[in-house]
Write an enzyme that holds these catalytic residues in place. Structure first.
Site, mmCIF file in Angstrom:
data_model
loop_
_atom_site.group_PDB
_atom_site.id
_atom_site.type_symbol
_atom_site.label_atom_id
_atom_site.label_comp_id
_atom_site.label_asym_id
_atom_site.label_seq_id
_atom_site.Cartn_x
_atom_site.Cartn_y
_atom_site.Cartn_z
ATOM 1 N N LEU A 17 0.750 -1.248 0.089
ATOM 2 C CA LEU A 17 0.256 -0.012 0.073
ATOM 3 C C LEU A 17 0.822 1.205 -0.183
ATOM 4 C CD1 LEU A 17 -3.026 0.825 0.215
ATOM 5 C CD2 LEU A 17 -2.405 0.935 2.696
ATOM 6 N N THR A 44 9.705 6.564 3.317
ATOM 7 C CA THR A 44 10.668 5.903 4.379
ATOM 8 C C THR A 44 10.574 4.465 4.014
ATOM 9 O OG1 THR A 44 9.103 5.206 6.133
ATOM 10 C CG2 THR A 44 10.057 7.504 6.317
ATOM 11 N N LYS A 50 16.399 -0.801 -0.224
ATOM 12 C CA LYS A 50 14.769 -0.677 -0.337
ATOM 13 C C LYS A 50 14.466 0.821 -0.847
ATOM 14 C CE LYS A 50 13.460 -4.382 2.724
ATOM 15 N NZ LYS A 50 12.762 -4.704 3.858
ATOM 16 N N SER A 203 -6.047 2.398 9.066
ATOM 17 C CA SER A 203 -6.942 1.406 9.633
ATOM 18 C C SER A 203 -7.187 0.536 8.870
ATOM 19 C CB SER A 203 -8.093 2.354 10.339
ATOM 20 O OG SER A 203 -8.727 1.319 11.266
ATOM 21 N N TYR A 226 -3.154 -7.101 15.873
ATOM 22 C CA TYR A 226 -3.354 -6.136 14.740
ATOM 23 C C TYR A 226 -4.710 -5.503 14.864
ATOM 24 C CZ TYR A 226 -4.182 -4.970 9.979
ATOM 25 O OH TYR A 226 -4.258 -4.316 8.640
ATOM 26 N N LYS A 230 -5.765 -1.438 15.503
ATOM 27 C CA LYS A 230 -6.566 -0.861 14.368
ATOM 28 C C LYS A 230 -7.960 -0.299 15.213
ATOM 29 C CE LYS A 230 -3.972 -1.500 10.974
ATOM 30 N NZ LYS A 230 -3.037 -0.483 10.472
ATOM 31 N N THR A 289 -1.334 -7.780 -0.805
ATOM 32 C CA THR A 289 0.141 -7.227 -0.435
ATOM 33 C C THR A 289 0.765 -8.525 0.344
ATOM 34 O OG1 THR A 289 -0.232 -6.395 1.768
ATOM 35 C CG2 THR A 289 -0.626 -4.797 -0.087
HETATM 36 N N1 LIG Z 1 -3.462 -4.962 2.644
HETATM 37 C C1 LIG Z 1 -4.480 -4.797 3.069
HETATM 38 O O1 LIG Z 1 -5.542 -5.166 2.468
HETATM 39 C C2 LIG Z 1 -4.913 -3.891 3.949
HETATM 40 C C3 LIG Z 1 -6.050 -3.827 4.549
HETATM 41 C C4 LIG Z 1 -6.181 -2.748 5.787
HETATM 42 C C5 LIG Z 1 -5.327 -2.045 6.276
HETATM 43 N N2 LIG Z 1 -3.880 -2.438 5.709
HETATM 44 C C6 LIG Z 1 -2.917 -1.404 6.219
HETATM 45 O O2 LIG Z 1 -1.774 -0.964 5.383
HETATM 46 C C7 LIG Z 1 -0.637 -0.670 5.690
HETATM 47 C C8 LIG Z 1 0.369 -1.505 4.878
HETATM 48 O O3 LIG Z 1 0.172 -2.570 4.672
HETATM 49 P P1 LIG Z 1 0.491 -3.492 3.188
HETATM 50 O O4 LIG Z 1 -0.680 -4.645 3.207
HETATM 51 O O5 LIG Z 1 1.019 -2.437 2.285
HETATM 52 O O6 LIG Z 1 1.738 -4.510 3.794
HETATM 53 P P2 LIG Z 1 3.190 -4.782 3.340
HETATM 54 O O7 LIG Z 1 3.077 -4.914 1.615
HETATM 55 O O8 LIG Z 1 3.677 -5.695 4.296
HETATM 56 O O9 LIG Z 1 3.824 -3.444 3.553
HETATM 57 C C9 LIG Z 1 4.022 -2.830 5.017
HETATM 58 C C10 LIG Z 1 5.241 -1.770 4.895
HETATM 59 O O10 LIG Z 1 5.491 -1.414 6.095
HETATM 60 C C11 LIG Z 1 6.807 -1.669 6.243
HETATM 61 N N3 LIG Z 1 7.208 -1.871 7.896
HETATM 62 C C12 LIG Z 1 6.765 -2.914 8.442
HETATM 63 N N4 LIG Z 1 7.331 -2.876 9.620
HETATM 64 C C13 LIG Z 1 8.046 -1.943 9.809
HETATM 65 C C14 LIG Z 1 8.624 -1.059 10.669
HETATM 66 N N5 LIG Z 1 8.788 -1.860 12.115
HETATM 67 N N6 LIG Z 1 9.391 0.169 10.546
HETATM 68 C C15 LIG Z 1 9.119 0.798 9.433
HETATM 69 N N7 LIG Z 1 8.664 0.077 8.414
HETATM 70 C C16 LIG Z 1 7.996 -1.053 8.497
HETATM 71 C C17 LIG Z 1 7.264 -2.762 5.499
HETATM 72 O O11 LIG Z 1 8.855 -2.433 5.201
HETATM 73 P P3 LIG Z 1 9.677 -3.994 4.989
HETATM 74 O O12 LIG Z 1 9.748 -4.255 3.561
HETATM 75 O O13 LIG Z 1 11.138 -3.422 5.467
HETATM 76 O O14 LIG Z 1 9.200 -5.071 5.825
HETATM 77 C C18 LIG Z 1 6.616 -2.332 4.262
HETATM 78 O O15 LIG Z 1 7.162 -1.206 3.539
HETATM 79 C C19 LIG Z 1 -0.406 -1.228 7.031
HETATM 80 O O16 LIG Z 1 -0.655 -0.137 8.119
HETATM 81 C C20 LIG Z 1 -1.859 -2.309 7.074
HETATM 82 O O17 LIG Z 1 -2.298 -2.538 8.395
HETATM 83 C C21 LIG Z 1 -3.489 -3.092 4.629
#
Ligand SMILES: NC(=O)c1ccc[n+]([C@@H]2O[C@H](COP(=O)([O-])OP(=O)(O)OC[C@H]3O[C@@H](n4cnc5c(N)ncnc54)[C@H](OP(=O)(O)O)[C@@H]3O)[C@@H](O)[C@H]2O)c1
Length: 458
Positions: A17, A44, A50, A203, A226, A230, A289
């Protein structure tokens, strides 16, 4: 950098995302802002590799989609932070505060982890086969890890080394961002009062009332750390302008103590102090993702499953991160007045209900139609309704009360429910402020003892 530049910080930008938000920011900005304005995306990641890969992806998107001279209007600023390490969070805040950035228009608190070990396969297969639309939007089959904590925050030889545990999911998703935002207040408060800074909390569709347990503040004893975090994010964002949170929000959005904002007072350029930022709440729907780690073949099946849910009519099956980013970029780039008008359009005649709730604060989600056309839409929050009135979706929003975007079994919130939400929000704010002050105290003590400096030289 000119004041006609919009500066937006996005955390966790190298994948999923976060990357989708950065790509969409470029397009939405260039498509809606005049040719005299420019955009600086501060993104960041957790490593220089990365950051380089992310910058390459963003630059190539910019050249491909906007081949004219327009691309000179967008710049990228890579930064590094690990949100589970408060010292790196502080380092980033100090670096940005001491830089020549005039202000920060928006922070999108995107980075995060799920804290899941895998899926309950029998339950996954059963719920997906019998009700794909709801099973993918409100999954009940993820297996959460209980009690995962961050590494120690402070060097072991510091006087403050007897530190309490910090929940890993809590810190990565919420508390790390909470501290970052507070420490960046000098930049957020420097935005013009006509266009105040914005904090966009990320969220999810998932959190329900039962996910948050006040006596387990950091979600250390639950499998649903998690969803717990949220729900806290929803509580914090939606009650931020309510009387129950007023005292805590004022200290949180005040300028941080000098030592927290800047390592060296002389480094901090004088910026105007025009007022606190606005807090907004967003969710992306369901995007595919790497937030949940799956084998390639399972990942493909998951992707197909979310597409099927979209074709079956789920308005939250956004699927692609770029698509899912819509409501976040809309919140970041739209004027407060237009957001306010969109919020008020969901309210009845008065903005203050009988219970004294200042109505209108909304959890904005990216909703999609079957063809993937997206719109930022209000989302129902248990005990809050859509805007603090307790009521669910408006009648024209996918069929009203029984509409397919609504979690099955959802109930309209009563006055008492909304009041409880407000009180709880106030207490969550107090708890977060207490935790912030405790950690600032520990870090200060460790810095004054020289332990942090000694450790960084080793
Ligand atoms: N995907 C969905 O359907 C969905 C739905 C609702 C909410 N969200 C929210 O969207 C946000 C992004 O999730 P995503 O689905 O895009 O997951 P993702 O593809 O796993 O991306 C997560 C990102 O956060 C970074 N990250 C993880 N831990 C970190 C830390 N301790 N410090 C700094 N950066 C960190 C990761 O970096 P690294 O590559 O270094 O690990 C990556 O860039 C989250 O807040 C998630 O709760 C996603």
């Amino acid at each position: 950098m000119s004041s006609a530049t919009t500066h937006v910080l996005v955390t966790g930008a190298n994948s999923g995302l976060g990357l989708g938000i950065c790509l969409r920011l470029i397009d939405d900005f260039l498509n809606t802002h005049p040719a005299t304005s420019s955009l600086n995306i501060i993104f960041t990641t957790r490593s220089s590799r990365k950051s380089k890969d992310t910058q390459r992806t963003l630059e190539s998107h910019l050249r491909r989609k906007h081949p004219s001279a327009l691309h000179a209007r967008v710049t990228f600023q890579p930064e590094s932070v690990d949100l589970t390490s408060l010292l790196t969070v502080l380092h980033l805040a100090r670096k940005l505060n001491a830089s020549s950035l005039p202000h920060l228009n928006a922070i999108i608190c995107n980075a995060g982890i799920g804290g899941w070990s895998g899926l309950n396969w029998p339950k996954t297969i059963w719920t997906v086969l019998t009700d794909i639309r709801n099973a993918t939007t409100w999954p009940t089959f993820k297996l959460g890890i209980v009690g995962s904590v961050t590494k120690s925050q402070l060097p072991s030889d510091s006087t403050a080394a007897q530190e309490p545990a910090l929940g890993e999911v809590f810190c990565a998703n919420l508390f790390g961002h909470y501290m970052l935002v507070h420490w960046l207040m000098p930049l957020l408060r420097a935005c013009p009062s006509t266009w105040p800074g914005k904090v966009i909390w990320v969220s999810s569709t998932e959190p329900q009332r039962h996910h948050f347990n006040e006596s387990d503040f950091q979600g250390l004893r639950t499998e649903a750390a998690y969803e717990h975090g949220k729900r806290m994010t929803d509580l914090l964002s939606l009650t931020a302008n309510q009387p129950s949170a007023h005292k805590s929000v004022s200290t949180y959005t005040a300028l941080p103590k000098q030592s927290a904002a800047s390592a060296n007072a002389s480094e901090q350029p004088g910026r105007p102090n025009n007022g606190p930022p606005r807090l907004h709440l967003y969710h992306p729907g369901i995007a595919v993702t790497s937030v949940i780690s799956l084998f390639w073949i399972v990942h493909q099946a998951y992707l197909l499953g979310i597409y099927l849910a979209r074709w079956a009519g789920s308005p939250w099956a956004t699927v692609e991160p770029y698509t899912a980013a819509h409501a976040a970029t809309w919140l970041a780039l739209t004027s407060e007045r237009d957001i306010h008008d969109a919020e008020m359009a969901t309210c009845s005649s008065s903005t203050t209900s009988e219970t004294g709730v200042v109505e209108g604060r909304i959890k904005w989600g990216t909703a999609t139609d079957r063809l993937g056309k997206t719109t930022p839409r209000p989302t129902e929050v248990p005990d809050w309704g859509v805007n603090g009135s307790g009521l669910p979706y408006a009648k024209d929003w996918w069929g009203g009360v029984g509409g397919i975007g609504r979690k099955p079994g959802s109930m309209e919130a009563t006055k008492e429910d909304v009041q409880e939400f407000l009180d709880l929000g106030g207490r969550v704010w107090e708890g977060m402020e207490r935790l912030r002050e405790e950690w600032e105290g520990r870090i200060k003590e460790a810095e004054e003892s020289g332990a942090i400096e000694k450790h960084s030289k080793q």
